[in-house]
Design an enzyme around this catalytic site. Structure first.
Site, PDB file in Angstrom:
ATOM      1  CB  THR A  70      56.362  28.057  49.903  1.00 42.14           C
ATOM      2  OG1 THR A  70      57.706  27.729  50.321  1.00 42.14           O
ATOM      3  CG2 THR A  70      56.038  27.255  48.649  1.00 42.14           C
TER       4      THR A  70
ATOM      5  CG  ASP B 193      56.538  35.215  51.928  1.00 47.62           C
ATOM      6  OD1 ASP B 193      57.417  34.728  52.676  1.00 47.62           O
ATOM      7  OD2 ASP B 193      55.963  34.554  51.051  1.00 47.62           O
TER       8      ASP B 193
ATOM      9  NE  ARG C 122      63.485  36.844  56.059  1.00 39.70           N
ATOM     10  CZ  ARG C 122      62.683  35.932  55.546  1.00 39.70           C
ATOM     11  NH1 ARG C 122      62.006  35.129  56.335  1.00 39.70           N
ATOM     12  NH2 ARG C 122      62.558  35.787  54.238  1.00 39.70           N
TER      13      ARG C 122
ATOM     14  CB  THR D  86      56.978  28.165  53.960  1.00 42.32           C
ATOM     15  OG1 THR D  86      57.978  29.033  54.462  1.00 42.32           O
ATOM     16  CG2 THR D  86      55.616  28.726  54.273  1.00 42.32           C
TER      17      THR D  86
HETATM   18  N1  ASP Z   1      58.671  32.380  52.393  1.00 42.89           N
HETATM   19  C1  ASP Z   1      59.364  31.961  53.587  1.00 42.89           C
HETATM   20  C2  ASP Z   1      60.111  33.123  54.187  1.00 42.89           C
HETATM   21  O1  ASP Z   1      60.683  33.893  53.436  1.00 42.89           O
HETATM   22  C3  ASP Z   1      60.328  30.868  53.341  1.00 42.89           C
HETATM   23  C4  ASP Z   1      59.749  29.629  52.705  1.00 42.89           C
HETATM   24  O2  ASP Z   1      58.790  29.720  51.935  1.00 42.89           O
HETATM   25  O3  ASP Z   1      60.269  28.543  52.972  1.00 42.89           O
HETATM   26  O4  ASP Z   1      60.163  33.235  55.375  1.00 42.89           O
END
Ligand code: ASP
Length: 326
Positions: free
Chosen positions: A244, A224, A221, A193
């Site tokens: 992230t 966050d 799905r 992210t």
């Molecule tokens: N937090 C992100 C999610 O769960 C994934 C990520 O941080 O790469 O969608």
């Protein structure tokens, strides 16, 4: 005029496999982070708003295929891409977010339009795309989001025949004969992210976060990232935060808001609040990842509880600082 204007960015956190690190891949990441920071720094130096600086930084990170947002996003279990993004203005507490979009080139620009031009805060799927189309934003064919590296990563995850968070790829990586990952952080174990937080010369803060989610996630799905308070939060009175990591845990901890709330209710520093969330609270429910945060005085903190996090910051007139490892 606030002379402490600053921008910080992240490109995901995760496990470092030094063995799979190539010098050229590492250089590519540093160069990408540096270029994005320079662009954000220019916005701030020209007197632009923190909101403009974080929008521009995240737009550039979305366009860069190295990161799991926009082009370069991970694959769903159905072999598609579903993108989420959020943005918040600390001076007004206005916020905008979109989730599960499949054809909007820059999800962060759609989130920004929601913030500026809608009475609502969060749009999903078809409704989000209709809103973005009505706003005249750029659409792309789904293939635009395809990258070989992410596709290979999905094939591995798929072979496990289950939905998996990126960091579950630990097992995969060790069982996998193919030594192809040449990224400094094992792509099967990282959260890619992207996000940005900034303080502008007018004393306002803003935050923005954008993602493709987690590899092999079930269609529909949502993590966050697009949830205000979980993956993104900004309030001039406390701080701006972008996260992230394992999204489900960040949602359950309301992680981004918790940093601001601790500052407000416990009267602790930005550093102390962020550190508590990342190293004390999230690990209690196996939450892995990190965050970046800035307060209205220009303090910044970039904590993570994984081995590494692509990150950096830049103050006006200073050379941007970028880092990957602990
Ligand atoms: N937090 C992100 C999610 O769960 C994934 C990520 O941080 O790469 O969608």
């Amino acid at each position: 005029m606030n002379t402490n204007a600053v921008i910080a960015i992240h490109g995901g956190a995760g496990t470092i496999l030094r063995a799979s690190m190539s010098a050229s891949a590492e250089a590519d990441y540093h160069a990408a982070l540096h270029a994005v920071l320079s662009a954000g720094q220019r916005v701030l130096a020209d007197g632009g708003s923190a909101l403009d600086a974080v929008s521009e930084a995240v737009r550039l990170l979305e366009d860069c295929p190295l990161f799991n947002a926009g082009r370069g996003a991970v694959y769903t279990a159905a072999g598609t891409h579903e993108l989420d993004a959020a943005i918040m203005d600390g001076s007004t507490l206005d916020a905008g977010a979109i989730c599960c979009v499949t054809r909007v080139r820059n999800p962060i620009l759609a989130a920004r339009r929601v913030l500026e031009r809608s009475e609502h805060v969060l749009f999903t799927g078809a409704g989000a795309e209709a809103f973005a189309a009505a706003q005249g934003l750029e659409f792309v064919e789904p293939e635009y989001f395809h990258t070989e590296a992410r596709h290979r990563q999905w094939q591995l995850a798929r072979g496990q025949d289950r939905a998996m968070l990126d960091h579950d790829g630990a097992t995969l990586a060790s069982n996998n004969d193919d030594p192809t990952p040449h990224e400094p952080i094992d792509p099967n174990r990282k959260f890619g992210t992207v996000g940005a937080v900034a303080l502008d010369q007018h004393g306002h803060v803003a935050a923005a976060t954008s993602t493709g989610g987690v590899t092999n996630k079930q269609v529909g799905r949502v993590g966050d990232t697009p949830l205000i308070g979980a993956g993104c939060y900004a309030d001039d009175a406390t701080c701006a935060v972008s996260t992230t990591g394992s999204g489900e845990m960040f949602m359950r901890m309301v992680a981004a808001y918790d940093v601001a709330a601790q500052m407000a209710y416990r009267n602790v520093s930005l550093e102390e609040a962020a550190h508590d969330v990342v190293t004390n609270r999230l690990p209690k429910i196996d939450g892995r990842g990190g965050l970046i945060a800035v307060d209205a005085r220009g303090n910044i903190t970039l904590p993570f509880n994984t081995e590494g996090m692509y990150r950096g910051f830049a103050r006006i007139g200073e050379t941007p600082v970028t880092a990957i490892y602990r």
